[in-house]
Design a protein around this motif. Structure first.
Motif, PDB file in Angstrom:
ATOM      1  N   UNK A   1      72.951 -32.966 119.818  1.00 51.42           N
ATOM      2  CA  UNK A   1      73.907 -31.978 120.533  1.00 51.42           C
ATOM      3  C   UNK A   1      74.770 -31.379 119.429  1.00 51.42           C
ATOM      4  N   UNK A   2      75.157 -31.836 118.368  1.00 50.02           N
ATOM      5  CA  UNK A   2      75.637 -30.657 117.103  1.00 50.02           C
ATOM      6  C   UNK A   2      74.893 -29.705 116.952  1.00 50.02           C
ATOM      7  N   UNK A   3      73.447 -29.990 116.640  1.00 48.26           N
ATOM      8  CA  UNK A   3      72.577 -28.634 116.455  1.00 48.26           C
ATOM      9  C   UNK A   3      72.691 -27.668 117.572  1.00 48.26           C
ATOM     10  N   UNK A   4      72.376 -28.230 118.738  1.00 46.44           N
ATOM     11  CA  UNK A   4      72.340 -27.331 119.807  1.00 46.44           C
ATOM     12  C   UNK A   4      73.685 -26.521 120.118  1.00 46.44           C
ATOM     13  N   UNK A   5      74.889 -27.086 119.986  1.00 48.85           N
ATOM     14  CA  UNK A   5      75.952 -26.444 119.818  1.00 48.85           C
ATOM     15  C   UNK A   5      76.262 -25.394 119.179  1.00 48.85           C
ATOM     16  N   UNK A   6      75.654 -25.735 117.579  1.00 46.63           N
ATOM     17  CA  UNK A   6      75.813 -24.681 116.425  1.00 46.63           C
ATOM     18  C   UNK A   6      74.698 -23.534 116.653  1.00 46.63           C
ATOM     19  N   UNK A   7      73.839 -23.925 117.276  1.00 53.17           N
ATOM     20  CA  UNK A   7      73.029 -22.836 117.701  1.00 53.17           C
ATOM     21  C   UNK A   7      73.544 -21.917 118.725  1.00 53.17           C
ATOM     22  N   UNK A   8      74.168 -22.402 119.811  1.00 52.08           N
ATOM     23  CA  UNK A   8      75.008 -21.534 120.816  1.00 52.08           C
ATOM     24  C   UNK A   8      76.048 -20.687 120.017  1.00 52.08           C
TER      25      UNK A   8
ATOM     26  N   UNK B   1      76.017 -19.762 117.212  1.00 52.99           N
ATOM     27  CA  UNK B   1      75.269 -18.442 116.302  1.00 52.99           C
ATOM     28  C   UNK B   1      75.043 -17.490 117.089  1.00 52.99           C
ATOM     29  N   UNK B   2      74.497 -17.818 118.410  1.00 52.48           N
ATOM     30  CA  UNK B   2      74.006 -16.860 119.417  1.00 52.48           C
ATOM     31  C   UNK B   2      75.368 -16.004 119.814  1.00 52.48           C
ATOM     32  N   UNK B   3      76.125 -16.461 119.994  1.00 50.57           N
ATOM     33  CA  UNK B   3      77.405 -16.124 120.626  1.00 50.57           C
ATOM     34  C   UNK B   3      77.918 -14.920 119.586  1.00 50.57           C
ATOM     35  N   UNK B   4      77.881 -15.430 118.439  1.00 51.14           N
ATOM     36  CA  UNK B   4      78.482 -14.323 117.425  1.00 51.14           C
ATOM     37  C   UNK B   4      77.655 -13.103 117.077  1.00 51.14           C
ATOM     38  N   UNK B   5      76.090 -13.370 117.213  1.00 53.56           N
ATOM     39  CA  UNK B   5      75.509 -12.566 117.272  1.00 53.56           C
ATOM     40  C   UNK B   5      75.600 -11.539 118.449  1.00 53.56           C
ATOM     41  N   UNK B   6      75.806 -11.790 119.534  1.00 55.10           N
ATOM     42  CA  UNK B   6      76.118 -11.105 120.685  1.00 55.10           C
ATOM     43  C   UNK B   6      77.292 -10.315 120.803  1.00 55.10           C
ATOM     44  N   UNK B   7      78.326 -10.878 119.998  1.00 54.61           N
ATOM     45  CA  UNK B   7      79.578 -10.370 119.894  1.00 54.61           C
ATOM     46  C   UNK B   7      79.375  -9.215 118.860  1.00 54.61           C
ATOM     47  N   UNK B   8      78.696  -9.504 117.872  1.00 52.31           N
ATOM     48  CA  UNK B   8      78.276  -8.538 116.806  1.00 52.31           C
ATOM     49  C   UNK B   8      77.576  -7.208 117.347  1.00 52.31           C
ATOM     50  N   UNK B   9      76.573  -7.613 118.238  1.00 49.59           N
ATOM     51  CA  UNK B   9      75.820  -6.571 118.755  1.00 49.59           C
ATOM     52  C   UNK B   9      76.469  -5.672 119.754  1.00 49.59           C
ATOM     53  N   UNK B  10      77.583  -6.329 120.598  1.00 48.64           N
ATOM     54  CA  UNK B  10      78.413  -5.683 121.328  1.00 48.64           C
ATOM     55  C   UNK B  10      79.315  -4.493 120.812  1.00 48.64           C
ATOM     56  N   UNK B  11      79.691  -4.910 119.895  1.00 50.91           N
ATOM     57  CA  UNK B  11      80.713  -4.216 119.128  1.00 50.91           C
ATOM     58  C   UNK B  11      80.024  -3.169 118.336  1.00 50.91           C
TER      59      UNK B  11
END
Length: 105
Positions: A73-80, A82-92
């Motif tokens: 579960x920790x690995x899954x949460x860290x992956x989520x 990371x994906x959220x950070x990449x999405x925010x970076x892409x949107x900005x």
């Protein structure tokens, strides 16, 4: 009724008499104390090996289930995250704002 010998089949050879103990070297070897101690050592080694394998299996089961419950579960949460950070970076970057770097003082 008299017992009749069976027809066909395999007949075993007659056993030798135990009158000459020197002639039966195999019996002398198998009854020697060295052989009996070797058999006992082999039985002890098999017993210890079986116990070791059983305890190793239990330890592997405990380690595997602990990893599944705690680490996955920790690995899954860290992956989520990371994906959220990449999405925010892409949107900005699409909106034209420069990406913000974290300032550490």
């Amino acid at each position: 009724m008299a017992a009749q010998p069976k027809r066909g089949g395999v007949s075993l050879p007659e056993r030798r008499s135990a009158a000459k103990p020197e002639s039966n070297i195999l019996a002398r070897i198998t009854s020697s104390p060295i052989v009996s101690r070797g058999k006992q050592a082999a039985c002890d080694a098999a017993f210890v090996s079986k116990k070791l394998l059983r305890s190793t299996g239990k330890a592997a089961w405990i380690a595997g289930t602990t990893f599944l419950i705690l680490a996955v579960p920790l690995i899954i949460e860290m992956d989520r995250e990371q994906q959220l950070n990449e999405l925010e970076l892409q949107q900005t970057s699409l909106l034209g704002a420069p990406p913000t770097a974290s300032v550490s003082k």
